[in-house]
Write a protein that holds these residues in place. Structure first.
Motif, short mmCIF file in Angstrom:
data_model
loop_
_atom_site.label_atom_id
_atom_site.label_comp_id
_atom_site.label_asym_id
_atom_site.label_seq_id
_atom_site.Cartn_x
_atom_site.Cartn_y
_atom_site.Cartn_z
N PHE A 326 0.82 -1.21 0.00
CA PHE A 326 0.00 0.00 0.00
C PHE A 326 0.86 1.26 0.00
O PHE A 326 0.53 2.26 -0.63
CB PHE A 326 -0.92 0.01 1.23
CG PHE A 326 -1.70 -1.26 1.39
CD1 PHE A 326 -2.87 -1.46 0.66
CD2 PHE A 326 -1.27 -2.26 2.25
CE1 PHE A 326 -3.59 -2.63 0.80
CE2 PHE A 326 -1.99 -3.43 2.40
CZ PHE A 326 -3.16 -3.63 1.66
N LEU A 327 1.98 1.19 0.72
CA LEU A 327 2.82 2.38 0.91
C LEU A 327 3.65 2.70 -0.33
O LEU A 327 3.72 3.86 -0.75
CB LEU A 327 3.73 2.16 2.12
CG LEU A 327 4.74 3.26 2.45
CD1 LEU A 327 4.01 4.56 2.78
CD2 LEU A 327 5.62 2.85 3.64
N ILE A 328 4.29 1.69 -0.91
CA ILE A 328 5.23 1.96 -2.01
C ILE A 328 4.55 2.61 -3.21
O ILE A 328 5.07 3.59 -3.77
CB ILE A 328 5.98 0.68 -2.41
CG1 ILE A 328 6.90 0.25 -1.26
CG2 ILE A 328 6.79 0.89 -3.68
CD1 ILE A 328 7.61 -1.07 -1.49
N PRO A 329 3.38 2.13 -3.68
CA PRO A 329 2.74 2.82 -4.81
C PRO A 329 2.44 4.29 -4.53
O PRO A 329 2.59 5.14 -5.42
CB PRO A 329 1.45 2.02 -5.02
CG PRO A 329 1.75 0.66 -4.48
CD PRO A 329 2.64 0.90 -3.30
N VAL A 330 2.06 4.59 -3.29
CA VAL A 330 1.78 6.00 -2.94
C VAL A 330 3.06 6.81 -2.94
O VAL A 330 3.09 7.96 -3.42
CB VAL A 330 1.07 6.07 -1.57
CG1 VAL A 330 0.92 7.53 -1.13
CG2 VAL A 330 -0.29 5.40 -1.64
N LEU A 331 4.15 6.23 -2.44
CA LEU A 331 5.43 6.94 -2.46
C LEU A 331 5.88 7.21 -3.89
O LEU A 331 6.35 8.31 -4.21
CB LEU A 331 6.49 6.11 -1.72
CG LEU A 331 6.32 5.95 -0.21
CD1 LEU A 331 7.40 5.03 0.36
CD2 LEU A 331 6.36 7.30 0.50
#
Length: 900
Positions: A326-331
């Motif tokens: 979830f975090l990496i795509p947003v980053l």
């Protein structure tokens, strides 16, 4: 001085006219010097006086008052605290009352100034308690808490509430840095008051902001509350509500609270992490830049904690692994939201996301590739420069995570794209990020660069070094630096064989020096890093190149360049700094060259000048010392050390007449810690080089070393400082003793006395560290260095006495006849027997010294060496995991067994 006079002087101190301003500042200094108590009292009166016509004057009164209470220098801060406590109690009470009154001022600048004054006084007085366990300002916290919990229902009351919260925050921030529990008894009340100011029903945003910031500073004292689930959940709920407040400053500070909680109470986060993930990802995607930055920073804090836990036995909840999908795509999406005109010095949510991605990669390692590389491959050829730059940067950010083998399959196809963008892209940010990623590949995955691709890639880097923007060129200089370091690390021989850089070696050297000559090389630290890279490249030289280029060409050019610095025009401080910087660079490069050229190059006499190359360089280095610039002097001293180590034994003797007095001056320069330490280690090198010839130069050197040891400021600051002078001096005594043998007779009583004092210091420090809550990492590091230096000193003296005994058989007895010699070293060895935190070096040196004593003195010292403590030291050495320590331990055990 009365208040009216003080008011006028403070007004003049803000005058745009320099003469008026300087005169006022001098009057303030004289007023404090003549009557400190009255001066501080009048300043506090002006701070509190609502009738004063100028807010700026009152604010300056508070600033002056604060500056008389604290300092960034620890020793000065301690002196100021003592001076404050030495004032009459009734006067201190008046100053405190005036400062507290100012918290209710109608002027916000005055309230903030008063909050700072109160926090500084509190930092001094709260930790000091009387026989009833009451602090010197017992009513302060109740007064502040009352202003927060029960404020007057007026604008003035709300302003005072905000000021009280600011004050509480400042106090918590200051006290948290001290080794005191003076706030723990009030921690529950503090948290209750602060959290109350954060509730959703608090309508005053200034109060809410002050409360959130105060909580961030008070979290250090919330450990008991975080142990109780209901209290912990309430605090987390209030913070999360603040993260969604209608004010960006409040939201930003609330996320800063979450960062602090991740650092302090990571183990308490499992019940909240899902909510924090959803909330923070939404903030990153939808909130303003300042809020999004802090939401990202929360995950960076989690990464840093998990990186630490994964390298130890501490329990890690692996939040990052759970959040990665979830975090990496947003980053990645955030990285592609760069600002217009963004450069590498920009700070926004896209740069924060890039930094966080790098941290995530260090946690999940190989797994990061599956999330990032498909996105990189999709976006790296995009027509949108933002997508293109983010893809390039993302590839560089993950370099610290995956293993080389996995990265290798991506490096080969990506590198040509990076070099093309670095040379041709229309956007400077894409060029710069491409150069940065090239640098990261050279640093983290150089093995993935195929040998046949190295020359063309280095060619492009050399070309861009001359024309790219300084920041971009700086990355490329670092790329060459890392690549050269990798090549040098492939070989464990003193000299590199022909290697992948050999064909371009001379051109790389020229390209780096030309880049250092650029008119804009002072920008982005380019010149300094170019010469750092040059020094590493020089270590990759092969034998053919060093004979054909390094010795006959580069040494002479660097010498000429250094010589020209002495005729540079110096009209101001900037010119002087520029000259010193150039001297530092050239001395550094010369040092590396001297370390890598054949010795015959240094000692061959030039027919025209009748000087050797070493003669010419020593003449230049001595001139650098006269410039009195610490950095340049350090580099020159390192270069002198290279000459010392390169010349045949005794060859440095010819330079001691001019260099000896300079060396003595440097040994006395204890205020310049790094330079003095380097002078001590250079003295040890010279002693080993000169051997017996050292005796004629030892008198002033020994005297200066002893004087430096006696200076109270030497090694007085241990916090995060690992440049220790005393351990090096003790070790230096041993090196001199080994060199001069019988010549040390007149120095021994002084050396023994100094070593004995060192032993006492070490033993006392060991006891202090062994006390409950007495451990300090910096002191521990120093103790290990001190013990090893002292043991080295004793060892060297014994070897020197054994050498002297060849001429004077009775020389050995000096050690046993001196009452403090044997007693001192045995006292230290006994102390470290039960020291479980000593380093391998300390244990090895101690075991070796025991063996040397047994081997040298036999039955004369047996009764002293067969104590339980010494037996324990030998046992620890023989059972060590380090083979060298183990071998020395076994040797010492054998010597003890046969000593009689």
């Amino acid at each position: 001085m009365d208040q009216a006079t003080m008011r006028q002087i403070l007004a003049n101190a803000q005058s745009p006219d320099a003469t008026t301003r300087n005169a006022a500042e001098e009057q303030l200094r004289q007023s404090f010097a003549s009557n400190p108590a009255q001066h501080l009292l009048v300043l506090s009166q002006e701070l509190a006086d609502e009738a004063s016509p100028q807010v700026q004057v009152r604010e300056l009164a508070g600033l002056n008052l604060k500056n008389h209470l604290t300092s960034k220098d620890n020793q000065q801060a301690a002196r100021l605290a003592n001076d404050w406590m030495a004032l009459p109690p009734e006067l201190r009470t008046q100053v405190k009352n005036h400062s507290t009154m100012a918290l209710a001022s109608g002027q916000r600048q005055v309230r903030l100034a008063a909050a700072q004054v109160i926090s500084k006084i509190a930092t001094i007085e709260l930790p000091k308690v009387d026989g009833n366990n009451h602090s010197q300002w017992e009513d302060l916290m109740p007064t502040l808490l009352s202003a927060v919990v029960s404020p007057e229902a007026t604008p003035q009351g709300m302003a005072k509430k905000e000021a009280a919260l600011n004050t509480i925050g400042y106090i918590c921030e200051e006290i948290a840095q001290l080794e005191t529990d003076c706030l723990h008894a009030k921690s529950n009340e503090i948290l209750t008051a602060v959290v109350a100011g954060m509730r959703t029903d608090e309508q005053d945003l200034n109060v809410k902001l002050a409360a959130v910031r105060a909580l961030s500073n008070a979290l250090e004292f919330a450990s008991t509350n975080f142990e109780v689930e209901t209290e912990r959940t309430y605090i987390m709920t209030v913070i999360c509500e603040a993260c969604n407040a209608p004010n960006d400053d409040v939201k930003e500070s609330a996320y800063q609270c979450l960062c602090r909680i991740a650092e302090l109470y990571y183990e308490k986060l499992p019940n909240y992490i899902q909510t924090l993930l959803e909330m923070s990802l939404n903030a990153i995607k939808t909130q303003s830049d300042v809020v999004a930055r802090q939401a990202i920073a929360f995950w960076s804090s989690v990464c840093e904690m998990e990186y630490e836990f994964l390298s130890t036995d501490a329990e890690c909840h692996k939040f990052i692994i759970g959040a990665q999908a979830f975090l990496i795509p947003v980053l990645l999406a955030t990285m592609a939201q760069q600002e217009d005109g963004q450069d590498e010095d920009s700070y926004n949510k896209s740069t924060e996301a890039a930094a966080c991605l790098g941290l995530v990669a260090t946690i999940i390692e190989n797994q990061v590739v599956g999330f990032v590389m498909p996105w990189v491959e999709q976006c790296i050829a995009s027509q949108d420069w933002r997508q293109r730059e983010a893809a390039v940067l993302a590839f560089g950010c993950i370099m610290d995570g995956p293993d080389d083998t996995l990265l290798g399959q991506y490096v080969d196809p990506v590198l040509p794209v990076l070099f093309r963008y670095m040379m041709e892209d229309s956007e400077d940010l894409v060029k710069n990020s491409s150069a940065w990623t090239i640098m990261k590949i050279c640093e983290m995955a150089p093995a993935a660069i195929k040998d046949d691709k190295v020359p063309p890639y280095v060619e492009k880097m050399m070309e861009a070094l001359q024309s790219a923007e300084p920041a971009t060129a700086n990355h490329l200089a670092w790329g060459i630096h890392h690549l050269a370091a990798y090549v040098r690390g492939l070989y464990d021989t003193p000299l590199c064989p022909p290697n992948v850089l050999s064909g371009q070696f001379t051109r790389i050297v020229k390209a780096l020096m030309d880049a250092g000559d650029r008119s804009d090389a002072a920008e982005a630290n380019l010149r300094a890093n170019v010469y750092e890279a040059l020094n590493v490249v020089l270590t990759t030289v092969d034998d053919g190149t060093r004979r054909q280029f390094l010795a006959p060409v580069l040494l002479s050019e660097l010498g000429d360049r250094l010589n020209k610095t002495f005729t540079m025009q110096v009209l101001n401080a900037d010119d002087l700094n520029t000259r010193s910087e150039w001297q530092s660079y050239f001395c550094g490069a010369l040092q590396t060259c001297i370390n890598n050229v054949p010795v015959e190059v240094l000692v061959q006499i030039d027919a025209a000048s009748q000087m050797t190359m070493a003669d010419k360089f020593m003449h230049l280095f001595l001139q650098v010392f006269s410039s009195q610039n610490t950095t340049a002097a350090q580099e020159a001293l390192l270069a002198v050390g290279a000459v010392v180590n390169a010349l045949p034994e005794g060859g440095f003797d010819r330079y001691m007449a001019p260099f000896g007095p300079m060396l003595v001056a440097l040994l006395a320069a204890a205020q310049e810690t790094s330079l003095c330490l380097l002078a001590v280690t250079t003295t040890s090198d010279i002693a080993r080089q000169l051997d017996a010839k050292m005796a004629q130069y030892t008198d002033p050197i020994s005297q200066t070393l002893l004087q430096t040891l006696a200076q109270p400021e030497v090694d007085s600051q241990l916090s995060q400082v690992h440049d220790y002078i005393k351990p090096a001096i003790f070790s230096c005594f041993g090196d001199i003793a080994m060199a001069i043998g019988a010549g040390m007779d007149k120095h021994l009583q002084f050396w023994f006395a100094a070593l004995q004092e060192g032993c006492k210091t070490a033993v006392n420090l060991a006891k202090e560290l062994g006390e409950p809550e007495g451990y300090d990492e910096d002191k521990r590091f120093y103790l290990n260095a001190l013990m090893e230096g002292i043991l080295d000193g004793y060892t060297g003296i014994i070897y020197g006495l054994k050498s002297a005994a060849k001429q004077v058989p009775a020389a050995l007895d000096v050690f046993l006849m001196n009452p403090v010699a044997l007693q001192g070293c045995l006292q230290l060895i006994h102390a470290l027997a039960n020291d479980m935190d000593k380093t391998e070096g300390v244990l090895r040196t101690a075991a070796g010294l025991v063996g040397d004593l047994a081997d040298t003195y036999g039955p004369k010292v047996t009764m002293h060496l067969k104590t339980p403590e010494i037996q324990e030291v030998i046992k620890q050495a023989t059972e060590s995991q380090d083979s060298e320590t183990r071998d020395i331990g076994k040797w010492s055990y054998q010597k003890l067994s046969t000593a009689g």
